[in-house]
Write a protein that holds these residues in place. Structure first.
Motif, PDB file in Angstrom:
ATOM      1  N   LYS A 164       1.403  10.669   9.060  1.00  0.00           N
ATOM      2  CA  LYS A 164       2.931  10.567   9.099  1.00  0.00           C
ATOM      3  C   LYS A 164       3.311   9.681   8.039  1.00  0.00           C
ATOM      4  CE  LYS A 164       5.005   9.234  12.709  1.00  0.00           C
ATOM      5  NZ  LYS A 164       5.511   8.344  14.024  1.00  0.00           N
ATOM      6  N   THR A 165       2.545   8.768   7.340  1.00  0.00           N
ATOM      7  CA  THR A 165       3.204   8.246   6.441  1.00  0.00           C
ATOM      8  C   THR A 165       3.001   8.991   5.067  1.00  0.00           C
ATOM      9  OG1 THR A 165       2.517   5.954   7.193  1.00  0.00           O
ATOM     10  CG2 THR A 165       3.146   6.155   4.871  1.00  0.00           C
ATOM     11  N   LEU A 166       1.841   9.745   4.768  1.00  0.00           N
ATOM     12  CA  LEU A 166       1.532  10.443   3.826  1.00  0.00           C
ATOM     13  C   LEU A 166       2.425  11.683   3.761  1.00  0.00           C
ATOM     14  CD1 LEU A 166      -2.317  10.254   3.936  1.00  0.00           C
ATOM     15  CD2 LEU A 166      -0.897   9.568   2.080  1.00  0.00           C
ATOM     16  N   ARG A 167       2.592  12.180   5.051  1.00  0.00           N
ATOM     17  CA  ARG A 167       3.783  13.259   5.019  1.00  0.00           C
ATOM     18  C   ARG A 167       5.121  12.906   4.535  1.00  0.00           C
ATOM     19  NH1 ARG A 167       7.072  16.444   8.529  1.00  0.00           N
ATOM     20  NH2 ARG A 167       6.393  18.581   8.591  1.00  0.00           N
ATOM     21  N   THR A 168       5.635  11.636   5.006  1.00  0.00           N
ATOM     22  CA  THR A 168       6.752  11.177   4.713  1.00  0.00           C
ATOM     23  C   THR A 168       7.166  10.992   3.171  1.00  0.00           C
ATOM     24  OG1 THR A 168       7.093  10.030   6.960  1.00  0.00           O
ATOM     25  CG2 THR A 168       8.472   9.482   5.055  1.00  0.00           C
ATOM     26  N   LEU A 169       5.844  10.544   2.352  1.00  0.00           N
ATOM     27  CA  LEU A 169       6.008  10.216   1.061  1.00  0.00           C
ATOM     28  C   LEU A 169       5.777  11.508   0.080  1.00  0.00           C
ATOM     29  CD1 LEU A 169       3.270   7.063   1.000  1.00  0.00           C
ATOM     30  CD2 LEU A 169       5.964   7.260   0.503  1.00  0.00           C
ATOM     31  N   GLY A 170       5.657  12.732   0.795  1.00  0.00           N
ATOM     32  CA  GLY A 170       5.418  14.098   0.122  1.00  0.00           C
ATOM     33  C   GLY A 170       3.978  14.424  -0.249  1.00  0.00           C
ATOM     34  N   CYS A 171       3.158  13.763   0.263  1.00  0.00           N
ATOM     35  CA  CYS A 171       1.919  14.437   0.055  1.00  0.00           C
ATOM     36  C   CYS A 171       1.458  15.853   0.483  1.00  0.00           C
ATOM     37  CB  CYS A 171       0.831  13.320   0.634  1.00  0.00           C
ATOM     38  SG  CYS A 171      -1.004  13.823   0.079  1.00  0.00           S
ATOM     39  N   ASP A 172       0.788  16.531  -0.500  1.00  0.00           N
ATOM     40  CA  ASP A 172       0.579  18.015  -0.047  1.00  0.00           C
ATOM     41  C   ASP A 172      -0.600  18.358   1.016  1.00  0.00           C
ATOM     42  OD1 ASP A 172       2.514  19.120  -1.963  1.00  0.00           O
ATOM     43  OD2 ASP A 172       1.160  18.158  -3.552  1.00  0.00           O
ATOM     44  N   GLY A 191       0.874  -1.160  -0.164  1.00  0.00           N
ATOM     45  CA  GLY A 191      -0.081  -0.002  -0.068  1.00  0.00           C
ATOM     46  C   GLY A 191       0.833   1.131   0.092  1.00  0.00           C
ATOM     47  N   ILE A 192       2.038   1.278   0.622  1.00  0.00           N
ATOM     48  CA  ILE A 192       2.733   2.523   0.962  1.00  0.00           C
ATOM     49  C   ILE A 192       3.670   2.525  -0.587  1.00  0.00           C
ATOM     50  CG2 ILE A 192       5.011   3.292   1.879  1.00  0.00           C
ATOM     51  CD1 ILE A 192       4.137   1.966   4.231  1.00  0.00           C
ATOM     52  N   ARG A 193       3.919   1.766  -1.155  1.00  0.00           N
ATOM     53  CA  ARG A 193       4.636   1.588  -2.514  1.00  0.00           C
ATOM     54  C   ARG A 193       3.746   2.198  -3.390  1.00  0.00           C
ATOM     55  NH1 ARG A 193       5.756  -3.478  -2.978  1.00  0.00           N
ATOM     56  NH2 ARG A 193       7.879  -3.416  -2.087  1.00  0.00           N
ATOM     57  N   HIS A 194       2.299   1.765  -3.663  1.00  0.00           N
ATOM     58  CA  HIS A 194       1.458   2.171  -4.584  1.00  0.00           C
ATOM     59  C   HIS A 194       1.142   3.733  -4.336  1.00  0.00           C
ATOM     60  CE1 HIS A 194      -2.034   2.299  -7.153  1.00  0.00           C
ATOM     61  NE2 HIS A 194      -2.973   2.449  -6.194  1.00  0.00           N
ATOM     62  N   VAL A 195       0.821   4.161  -3.168  1.00  0.00           N
ATOM     63  CA  VAL A 195       0.685   5.452  -2.738  1.00  0.00           C
ATOM     64  C   VAL A 195       1.896   6.259  -3.141  1.00  0.00           C
ATOM     65  CG1 VAL A 195      -0.033   7.193  -0.902  1.00  0.00           C
ATOM     66  CG2 VAL A 195      -1.167   4.970  -1.346  1.00  0.00           C
ATOM     67  N   GLY A 196       2.679   5.956  -2.664  1.00  0.00           N
ATOM     68  CA  GLY A 196       4.367   6.730  -3.098  1.00  0.00           C
ATOM     69  C   GLY A 196       4.413   6.815  -4.785  1.00  0.00           C
ATOM     70  N   GLY A 203      -9.632  10.200   3.117  1.00  0.00           N
ATOM     71  CA  GLY A 203     -10.050   9.304   4.060  1.00  0.00           C
ATOM     72  C   GLY A 203      -8.835   9.001   5.212  1.00  0.00           C
ATOM     73  N   ILE A 204      -8.265  10.216   5.651  1.00  0.00           N
ATOM     74  CA  ILE A 204      -7.195   9.811   6.772  1.00  0.00           C
ATOM     75  C   ILE A 204      -7.870   9.811   7.973  1.00  0.00           C
ATOM     76  CG2 ILE A 204      -5.286  11.003   7.935  1.00  0.00           C
ATOM     77  CD1 ILE A 204      -4.766  12.610   5.429  1.00  0.00           C
ATOM     78  N   GLU A 205      -7.707   8.654   8.673  1.00  0.00           N
ATOM     79  CA  GLU A 205      -8.616   8.153  10.167  1.00  0.00           C
ATOM     80  C   GLU A 205      -7.612   8.059  11.134  1.00  0.00           C
ATOM     81  OE1 GLU A 205     -11.550   8.254   9.802  1.00  0.00           O
ATOM     82  OE2 GLU A 205     -12.060   8.141   7.755  1.00  0.00           O
TER      83      GLU A 205
END
Length: 295
Positions: free
Chosen positions: A233-241, A203-208, A225-227
């Motif tokens: 934290k993961t999305l922030r690390t991946l560079g999501c805006d 899942g992390i690889r796909h979103v990344g 859908g951030i729950e």
């Protein structure tokens, strides 16, 4: 009566009910803020249509939106939501409109609508009134393009009116790489189903990969859908805006959205980088507000 005939009568009746709601009381609207991962400030707000509480036969959006598309009512529904959005925005206090003015208000729009020859004319007419907010049309993933050239031309023309385009729920339904390459897209939105899988390596690889692709194309990325804090934290690390979700802030009624934006400060959303002292928590809404949030 054959089962297929019964099904058609049922669908026709439901479509008529959607049309009747638009022409009478109208759909209810709720507003869900977007929050920037980099500093916790607001970055926009999405308008969501809801079946009106005063009308029986309640339907969820994933029921009445595809029904509107299949019955040819998508342009009517989308213009209805846009008109109500603009009316509500103009009714908000000037200070509220000023607070939102740097950020787009996102409105969902069907692929069926942007292929309708009258849609652009109707949107232009609605935008003729001023003042109006910055707008972003979130192209929903539930309908195909039968005329992609006409859709691209409509969206290009809308960009001339300052309207940005977002691909909602990217890599689900019809919102795929073809649309990314052929339409004037400014934003990709990560589906809540993909956000829910961030507890797995796959899942992390796909979103990344989606985020990397968007960044390479110069686009911004919003995750829905951030729950929970770990997803943030993961999305922030991946560079999501930007992020949306009940953990950040649930959808708000129009009046609650006014109270929210007027009292919001970035300090209400603490940084998730310091695990001991700066754990990200739910937005600290005004006392009593959370008990009146729309379901």
């Amino acid at each position: 009566m054959p089962a297929s005939a019964v099904s058609k009568v049922s669908k026709d009746s439901s479509a008529a009910q959607v049309r009747d709601v638009i022409r009478s009381v109208g759909f209810d609207l709720v507003f869900q803020p977007k929050v920037a991962f980099s500093h916790g400030r607001l970055g926009g707000i999405e308008v969501l249509a809801r079946w009106p509480q005063v009308v029986s036969g309640r339907q969820a959006p994933d029921q009445f939106v595809p029904l509107a598309e299949k019955s040819g009512l998508a342009p009517m529904l989308d213009l209805h939501v846009l008109e109500r959005t603009l009316r509500i925005w103009r009714s908000w206090p000037a200070v509220t409109r000023l607070c939102w003015s740097p950020f787009p208000i996102s409105v969902n729009v069907s692929a069926m609508s942007v292929q309708d020859e009258d849609f652009l004319r109707s949107v232009t007419w609605l935008l003729a009134e001023s003042p109006r907010p910055k707008l972003m049309f979130e192209l929903t993933e539930t309908a195909p393009f039968h005329n992609p050239v006409a859709a691209a031309q409509t969206l290009e023309a809308l960009s001339g009116h300052g309207i940005q385009v977002s691909l909602d729920d990217f890599c689900t339904g019809f919102n795929n790489h073809d649309r990314l390459n052929t339409l004037p897209v400014a934003e990709l939105k990560i589906d809540r189903a993909d956000t829910a899988k961030l507890d797995t390596v796959a899942g992390i690889r796909h979103v990344g990969q989606m985020i990397d692709q968007a960044k390479a194309a110069g686009l911004t990325v919003t995750a829905e859908g951030i729950e929970c804090r770990d997803q943030w934290k993961t999305l922030r690390t991946l560079g999501c805006d930007y992020g949306q979700g009940y953990w950040l802030c649930p959808p708000l009624s129009a009046s609650d959205a006014v109270e929210f934006v007027q009292s919001y400060t970035p300090s209400r959303l603490l940084s998730a980088t310091n695990e001991e002292n700066n754990a990200l928590g739910a937005v600290d809404l005004a006392p009593g507000l959370v008990h009146n949030l729309p379901k």
